[in-house]
Design a protein around this motif. Structure first.
Motif, mmCIF file in Angstrom:
data_model
loop_
_atom_site.group_PDB
_atom_site.id
_atom_site.type_symbol
_atom_site.label_atom_id
_atom_site.label_comp_id
_atom_site.label_asym_id
_atom_site.label_seq_id
_atom_site.Cartn_x
_atom_site.Cartn_y
_atom_site.Cartn_z
ATOM 1 N N LEU A 75 -62.291 15.539 -40.924
ATOM 2 C CA LEU A 75 -62.977 16.815 -40.691
ATOM 3 C C LEU A 75 -62.020 17.901 -40.193
ATOM 4 O O LEU A 75 -62.457 18.872 -39.582
ATOM 5 N N GLN A 76 -60.748 17.745 -40.489
ATOM 6 C CA GLN A 76 -59.747 18.716 -40.046
ATOM 7 C C GLN A 76 -60.140 20.129 -40.448
ATOM 8 O O GLN A 76 -60.524 20.378 -41.601
ATOM 9 N N ASP A 77 -60.068 21.053 -39.500
ATOM 10 C CA ASP A 77 -60.312 22.484 -39.705
ATOM 11 C C ASP A 77 -61.783 22.837 -39.922
ATOM 12 O O ASP A 77 -62.104 24.003 -40.188
ATOM 13 N N LYS A 78 -62.670 21.870 -39.830
ATOM 14 C CA LYS A 78 -64.087 22.178 -39.967
ATOM 15 C C LYS A 78 -64.674 22.607 -38.619
ATOM 16 O O LYS A 78 -64.222 22.170 -37.558
ATOM 17 N N VAL A 79 -65.680 23.467 -38.691
ATOM 18 C CA VAL A 79 -66.431 23.900 -37.505
ATOM 19 C C VAL A 79 -67.841 23.348 -37.648
ATOM 20 O O VAL A 79 -68.526 23.630 -38.639
ATOM 21 N N ILE A 80 -68.257 22.544 -36.671
ATOM 22 C CA ILE A 80 -69.550 21.860 -36.761
ATOM 23 C C ILE A 80 -70.341 22.092 -35.480
ATOM 24 O O ILE A 80 -69.832 21.894 -34.381
#
Length: 243
Positions: A6-11
């Protein structure tokens, strides 16, 4: 599962201060995501924030938010805050819920019924609807995931508002999935984790030995997968943990 799936994802995770929401937040961060932790307890959120930093996880964002009583305007303010900070949202885990009463419908308290519906259904509708433009702003496929329940698919006596609220969530998921299927890169699914060792489970089954129920950490790989690019073709599905 790759450590940085999930690198660089915003959750964003609702109900992030305990149980499945907390475990998912840690899992997402360990997989490289920046996590927006949303819950009612600011004290618990601050504790988790400090622990993230101590573990050298990506610095989270904490949002103290009362899903029972927050006005519609608060959801727009949240959207604007995320948009200003990140310009996008890659994942939305709608996980917060309350149990309500375990009693026959004929005895069910109206105020309790309203509280369960506000938290378990209305807030999730408002969150999904209001944050959808941010999810559609990401360059990749974004994910909306509802935490469901077995009693939201086949109800049982005495589960009252909780079961009805989870049926409503399944309907919301299906409706959004059909609406977005050919017009958006946002995928929408529900996930039934099955029996999991949480405070809500203990409240629902007080005579049960919690040691015999799986920990939330046992299902987090499923949540990570459903937020990752590997699941971009999974859409409109009512999924269940396979033990």
């Amino acid at each position: 599962m790759s450590q940085k799936t999930l690198q660089d994802k915003v959750i964003l995770v609702t109900g992030a201060s305990s149980g499945i929401g907390e475990a998912a937040a840690y899992g997402f961060a360990e997989a490289g995501a920046t996590v927006i932790l949303l819950a009612r307890s600011e004290e618990k959120l601050n504790q988790i924030y400090d622990d993230f930093l101590a573990k050298a996880l990506p610095e989270p964002v904490i949002v103290q938010f009362d899903l029972e009583s927050a006005p519609e305007e608060a959801y727009f303010q949240l959207r604007d805050h995320i948009g200003k900070e990140f310009g996008k949202l890659d994942g939305l885990l709608l996980n917060a819920a309350v149990l309500g009463q375990r009693t026959p419908i004929s005895n069910y308290n109206w105020q309790t019924w309203s509280k369960v519906m506000n938290i378990n259904v209305n807030s999730q509708f408002l969150m999904a609807r209001t944050l959808l433009p941010l999810l559609e702003s990401t360059q990749e496929h974004a994910s909306i995931l509802f935490t469901s329940s077995s009693v939201g698919r086949k109800s049982k006596a005495f589960w009252g508002a909780y079961a009805v609220s989870k049926f409503a969530i399944e309907g919301l998921m299906q409706t959004m999935a059909e609406e977005l299927e050919n017009t958006s890169k946002v995928r929408v699914n529900s996930y039934n984790p099955g029996g999991t060792r949480t405070a809500m489970r203990q409240e629902a089954y007080p005579a049960e030995n919690p040691e015999e129920v799986k920990l939330p950490q046992a299902i987090i790989s499923d949540y990570i997968h459903l937020m990752s690019n590997a699941s971009h073709d999974t859409h409109g599905q009512a999924l269940t943990h396979q033990s």
